[in-house]
Design a protein around this motif. Structure first.
Motif, PDB file in Angstrom:
ATOM      1  N   ALA A 276       0.732  -1.131   0.112  1.00 33.61           N
ATOM      2  CA  ALA A 276       0.203  -0.122  -0.231  1.00 33.61           C
ATOM      3  C   ALA A 276       0.731   1.113  -0.063  1.00 33.61           C
ATOM      4  O   ALA A 276       1.934   1.326   0.523  1.00 33.61           O
ATOM      5  N   PHE A 277       0.397   2.179  -0.607  1.00 32.55           N
ATOM      6  CA  PHE A 277       0.959   3.565  -0.517  1.00 32.55           C
ATOM      7  C   PHE A 277       1.152   3.913   0.843  1.00 32.55           C
ATOM      8  O   PHE A 277      -0.063   3.938   1.489  1.00 32.55           O
ATOM      9  N   ALA A 278       2.298   4.712   1.191  1.00 35.91           N
ATOM     10  CA  ALA A 278       2.530   5.387   2.588  1.00 35.91           C
ATOM     11  C   ALA A 278       3.194   6.656   2.437  1.00 35.91           C
ATOM     12  O   ALA A 278       3.516   7.137   1.437  1.00 35.91           O
ATOM     13  N   ASP A 279       3.118   7.384   3.528  1.00 35.87           N
ATOM     14  CA  ASP A 279       3.832   8.774   3.453  1.00 35.87           C
ATOM     15  C   ASP A 279       5.196   8.419   3.347  1.00 35.87           C
ATOM     16  O   ASP A 279       5.835   7.864   4.241  1.00 35.87           O
ATOM     17  N   PRO A 280       5.780   9.156   2.605  1.00 39.50           N
ATOM     18  CA  PRO A 280       7.235   9.131   2.171  1.00 39.50           C
ATOM     19  C   PRO A 280       8.118   9.383   3.560  1.00 39.50           C
ATOM     20  O   PRO A 280       9.218   9.138   3.693  1.00 39.50           O
ATOM     21  N   LEU A 281       7.633  10.422   4.257  1.00 42.02           N
ATOM     22  CA  LEU A 281       8.542  10.853   5.421  1.00 42.02           C
ATOM     23  C   LEU A 281       8.080  10.074   6.840  1.00 42.02           C
ATOM     24  O   LEU A 281       8.708  10.317   8.008  1.00 42.02           O
ATOM     25  N   ALA A 282       7.031   9.144   6.687  1.00 43.86           N
ATOM     26  CA  ALA A 282       6.637   8.617   8.028  1.00 43.86           C
ATOM     27  C   ALA A 282       7.521   7.715   8.651  1.00 43.86           C
ATOM     28  O   ALA A 282       7.574   7.401   9.747  1.00 43.86           O
ATOM     29  N   GLU A 283       8.018   6.515   7.737  1.00 47.43           N
ATOM     30  CA  GLU A 283       8.747   5.642   8.199  1.00 47.43           C
ATOM     31  C   GLU A 283      10.172   5.518   7.406  1.00 47.43           C
ATOM     32  O   GLU A 283      10.366   4.333   6.990  1.00 47.43           O
ATOM     33  N   PRO A 284      10.999   6.261   7.740  1.00 48.92           N
ATOM     34  CA  PRO A 284      12.411   5.961   7.064  1.00 48.92           C
ATOM     35  C   PRO A 284      13.034   4.885   7.284  1.00 48.92           C
ATOM     36  O   PRO A 284      13.252   4.475   8.513  1.00 48.92           O
ATOM     37  N   GLY A 285      13.602   4.081   6.208  1.00 47.93           N
ATOM     38  CA  GLY A 285      14.064   2.770   6.485  1.00 47.93           C
ATOM     39  C   GLY A 285      13.172   1.758   6.386  1.00 47.93           C
ATOM     40  O   GLY A 285      13.605   0.534   6.465  1.00 47.93           O
ATOM     41  N   VAL A 286      11.983   2.008   6.664  1.00 47.95           N
ATOM     42  CA  VAL A 286      10.875   0.787   7.144  1.00 47.95           C
ATOM     43  C   VAL A 286      10.004   0.625   5.778  1.00 47.95           C
ATOM     44  O   VAL A 286       9.921  -0.380   5.226  1.00 47.95           O
ATOM     45  N   ALA A 287       9.799   1.847   5.033  1.00 44.21           N
ATOM     46  CA  ALA A 287       8.812   1.724   3.858  1.00 44.21           C
ATOM     47  C   ALA A 287       9.988   2.008   2.541  1.00 44.21           C
ATOM     48  O   ALA A 287      10.809   2.379   2.721  1.00 44.21           O
ATOM     49  N   ASP A 288       9.506   1.278   1.415  1.00 42.16           N
ATOM     50  CA  ASP A 288      10.378   1.314   0.288  1.00 42.16           C
ATOM     51  C   ASP A 288      10.013   2.631   0.035  1.00 42.16           C
ATOM     52  O   ASP A 288       9.089   3.334  -0.202  1.00 42.16           O
ATOM     53  N   LEU A 289      11.162   3.280  -1.021  1.00 42.12           N
ATOM     54  CA  LEU A 289      10.834   4.628  -1.499  1.00 42.12           C
ATOM     55  C   LEU A 289      11.369   4.654  -2.915  1.00 42.12           C
ATOM     56  O   LEU A 289      12.665   4.209  -3.272  1.00 42.12           O
ATOM     57  N   THR A 290      10.512   5.173  -3.939  1.00 42.60           N
ATOM     58  CA  THR A 290      10.929   5.152  -5.250  1.00 42.60           C
ATOM     59  C   THR A 290      10.572   6.592  -6.045  1.00 42.60           C
ATOM     60  O   THR A 290       9.531   7.038  -5.354  1.00 42.60           O
ATOM     61  N   ALA A 291      10.734   6.541  -7.281  1.00 40.79           N
ATOM     62  CA  ALA A 291      10.202   7.598  -7.878  1.00 40.79           C
ATOM     63  C   ALA A 291      10.323   7.196  -9.358  1.00 40.79           C
ATOM     64  O   ALA A 291      10.881   6.192  -9.758  1.00 40.79           O
ATOM     65  N   HIS A 292       9.394   7.547 -10.204  1.00 37.14           N
ATOM     66  CA  HIS A 292       8.983   6.993 -11.690  1.00 37.14           C
ATOM     67  C   HIS A 292      10.350   7.537 -12.173  1.00 37.14           C
ATOM     68  O   HIS A 292      10.966   8.617 -12.211  1.00 37.14           O
ATOM     69  N   VAL A 293      10.614   6.594 -13.163  1.00 32.80           N
ATOM     70  CA  VAL A 293      11.841   6.859 -13.898  1.00 32.80           C
ATOM     71  C   VAL A 293      11.575   7.781 -15.188  1.00 32.80           C
ATOM     72  O   VAL A 293      10.661   7.615 -15.851  1.00 32.80           O
ATOM     73  N   ASP A 294      12.296   8.763 -15.225  1.00 28.83           N
ATOM     74  CA  ASP A 294      12.525   9.545 -16.641  1.00 28.83           C
ATOM     75  C   ASP A 294      13.169   9.005 -17.612  1.00 28.83           C
ATOM     76  O   ASP A 294      14.311   9.170 -17.932  1.00 28.83           O
ATOM     77  N   PHE A 295      12.447   7.944 -18.612  1.00 31.45           N
ATOM     78  CA  PHE A 295      12.992   7.325 -19.762  1.00 31.45           C
ATOM     79  C   PHE A 295      13.743   8.409 -20.650  1.00 31.45           C
ATOM     80  O   PHE A 295      14.780   8.083 -21.284  1.00 31.45           O
ATOM     81  N   ALA A 296      13.102   9.628 -20.815  1.00 32.13           N
ATOM     82  CA  ALA A 296      13.589  10.442 -21.942  1.00 32.13           C
ATOM     83  C   ALA A 296      14.931  10.943 -21.252  1.00 32.13           C
ATOM     84  O   ALA A 296      15.949  11.059 -22.238  1.00 32.13           O
ATOM     85  N   ALA A 297      15.023  11.077 -20.020  1.00 30.23           N
ATOM     86  CA  ALA A 297      16.488  11.644 -19.532  1.00 30.23           C
ATOM     87  C   ALA A 297      17.451  10.406 -19.910  1.00 30.23           C
ATOM     88  O   ALA A 297      18.839  10.798 -19.934  1.00 30.23           O
ATOM     89  N   LEU A 298      16.894   9.244 -19.586  1.00 34.47           N
ATOM     90  CA  LEU A 298      18.018   8.235 -19.547  1.00 34.47           C
ATOM     91  C   LEU A 298      18.514   7.890 -21.091  1.00 34.47           C
ATOM     92  O   LEU A 298      19.509   7.721 -21.440  1.00 34.47           O
ATOM     93  N   ALA A 299      17.420   8.079 -22.068  1.00 30.52           N
ATOM     94  CA  ALA A 299      17.657   7.896 -23.500  1.00 30.52           C
ATOM     95  C   ALA A 299      18.471   8.990 -23.885  1.00 30.52           C
ATOM     96  O   ALA A 299      19.677   8.722 -24.698  1.00 30.52           O
ATOM     97  N   GLU A 300      18.501  10.389 -23.404  1.00 32.22           N
ATOM     98  CA  GLU A 300      19.238  11.219 -23.971  1.00 32.22           C
ATOM     99  C   GLU A 300      20.853  10.966 -23.460  1.00 32.22           C
ATOM    100  O   GLU A 300      21.782  11.402 -23.965  1.00 32.22           O
ATOM    101  N   ALA A 301      20.810  10.736 -22.360  1.00 29.59           N
ATOM    102  CA  ALA A 301      22.087  10.607 -21.537  1.00 29.59           C
ATOM    103  C   ALA A 301      22.666   9.411 -22.319  1.00 29.59           C
ATOM    104  O   ALA A 301      24.039   9.499 -22.438  1.00 29.59           O
ATOM    105  N   ALA A 302      22.054   8.154 -22.736  1.00 28.80           N
ATOM    106  CA  ALA A 302      22.654   7.142 -23.498  1.00 28.80           C
ATOM    107  C   ALA A 302      23.230   7.736 -25.019  1.00 28.80           C
ATOM    108  O   ALA A 302      24.191   7.403 -25.217  1.00 28.80           O
TER     109      ALA A 302
END
Ligand code: SAH
Length: 379
Positions: A276-302
């Motif tokens: 389930a989604f959680a508050d990113p600041l609520a449980e540091p180290g206990v919940a997983d934290l991610t961000a969506h990948v900016d594929f355009a930035a990856l492709a441009e860097a490649a």
């Protein structure tokens, strides 16, 4: 430094790592969202990947290789076809970034047994920061000789096939916000009660280099009031280094993740706990934290590093082109009704547009002139 508070949670940062981060901020001031993510995921003592069991129904999320063995097997067929297209080098680096439990690599290698020369040529290298997960990977991969790395920088030179599933989403992002007063960076600081809270620190301009040029122009136009722009210097740095080696020594890379095709504005920092989604600041180290990948930035860097990125494929389309339907049918042959139904459900989950089929995307990058299976015509 003053922080303009945004939203506030009720009891934020009460884990042991949260207390340490709060103390750090009290001493030295607010930290960037990227530094916060890096601490939450990678702190040697309390970091999420160092201590938690993220995967599976008892964990916090389920990744594609854990949904069905078919996923890793098809990536294995892709790797074999890519190796053949590379001219079957007698020795090459087969690398995975962020292998989790090692399931994808195990399924890949099993499917690749149909070409024994592939297995004989492959030198398996895993890039993994978590000692706990390295132990799991070693157990999953049994007799396979494996070398581990903490960073892509130490991968040996030579032709390479590199795969990464749900790796780039774990890399820290910095967040910039366009306010009426100009650009600001979103920071993690403390509210008046000493709890972790988001705030803003004015900056003269977001860093130019990771932003695709069209977006820089739009952003300067000032029509994006309050939009959050995310950049991941860690992700573009890794892609750039890997793309450079592919251009120089040959090979290909496959990055599978959830994210967006073009540069997008919006806060995608998310915490997951127990599916389930959680508050990113609520449980540091206990919940997983991610961000969506900016594929355009990856492709441009490649591309900037001399390699050739292909147009993105949705995960569903990628797996369909590799023959997931036939593979699933073969797996189901002769099985009982419950197993057949489970295989069907797993395939649906991996490919359906309302499941993982389109949110998850596949970026392929290679040396120029290589015909990649699933991406380049009849390859
Ligand atoms: N690929 C696996 C696991 C995804 S979770 C799967 O699909 O199931 C992310 C993985 O990346 C974990 O193994 C985590 O420990 C690893 N990881 C996260 N940040 C990393 C970093 N900066 N360097 C190397 N590995 C990292």
């Amino acid at each position: 430094m003053g922080l303009a508070p945004e939203a506030r949670g009720a009891r934020r940062g009460v884990t042991p790592l949260g207390a340490r981060i709060a103390a750090l901020i009290a001493d030295t001031g607010p930290i960037t969202v990227a530094d916060y993510m890096a601490l939450c995921l990678g702190d040697p003592e309390h970091g999420y990947y160092m201590t938690r069991e993220p995967f599976g129904s008892a964990g916090d999320f389920v990744t594609a290789p854990e949904v069905s063995q078919v996923f890793g097997e098809l990536v294995g067929l892709w790797a074999v076809a890519t190796w053949l297209a590379m001219g079957s080098p007698p020795s090459f680096i087969l690398a995975e970034l962020g292998p989790g439990r090692g399931t994808l690599m195990a399924d890949l290698l099993r499917a690749a047994r149909l070409r024994p020369a592939f297995g004989a040529a492959a030198r398996v290298h895993l890039v993994e920061t978590s000692p706990r997960l390295r132990t799991l990977q070693e157990a999953t991969l049994g007799g396979t000789a494996v070398a581990w790395h903490g960073d892509v920088a130490s991968l040996p030179d030579g032709p390479a096939i590199i795969v990464a599933n749900e790796f780039f989403d774990a890399l820290p992002v910095r967040q910039y916000v366009r306010t009426d007063g100009g650009w600001a960076e979103r920071m993690v600081g403390l509210d008046t009660a000493g709890r972790l809270a988001f705030g803003l620190r004015p900056v003269s301009e977001p860093p130019a280099s990771p932003l695709p040029s069209s977006e820089r122009a739009r952003a300067r136009g000032g029509d994006l009031a309050s939009a959050i722009l995310e950049v991941s210097p860690a992700a573009t740095g890794i892609i750039s280094r890997l793309a450079g080696r592919l251009a120089r020594d040959g090979g290909a890379l496959l990055a599978i993740d959830y994210g967006h095709e073009g540069p997008a504005f919006g806060d995608t920092l998310q915490a997951m706990r127990g599916h389930a989604f959680a508050d990113p600041l609520a449980e540091p180290g206990v919940a997983d934290l991610t961000a969506h990948v900016d594929f355009a930035a990856l492709a441009e860097a490649a591309r900037a590093a001399g390699a050739t990125p292909r147009p993105l494929l949705g995960q569903g389309e990628f797996l369909a082109r590799l023959g997931i339907a036939a593979r699933a049918e073969r797996l189901a042959a002769g099985k009982d009704a419950a197993t057949v139904a489970a295989i069907g459900a797993a395939v649906r989950r991996l490919t359906a547009p309302d499941a993982m089929g389109t949110l998850f995307k596949v970026l392929a990058v290679s040396q120029s002139g290589l015909a990649l299976p699933a991406f380049d015509g009849d390859a």
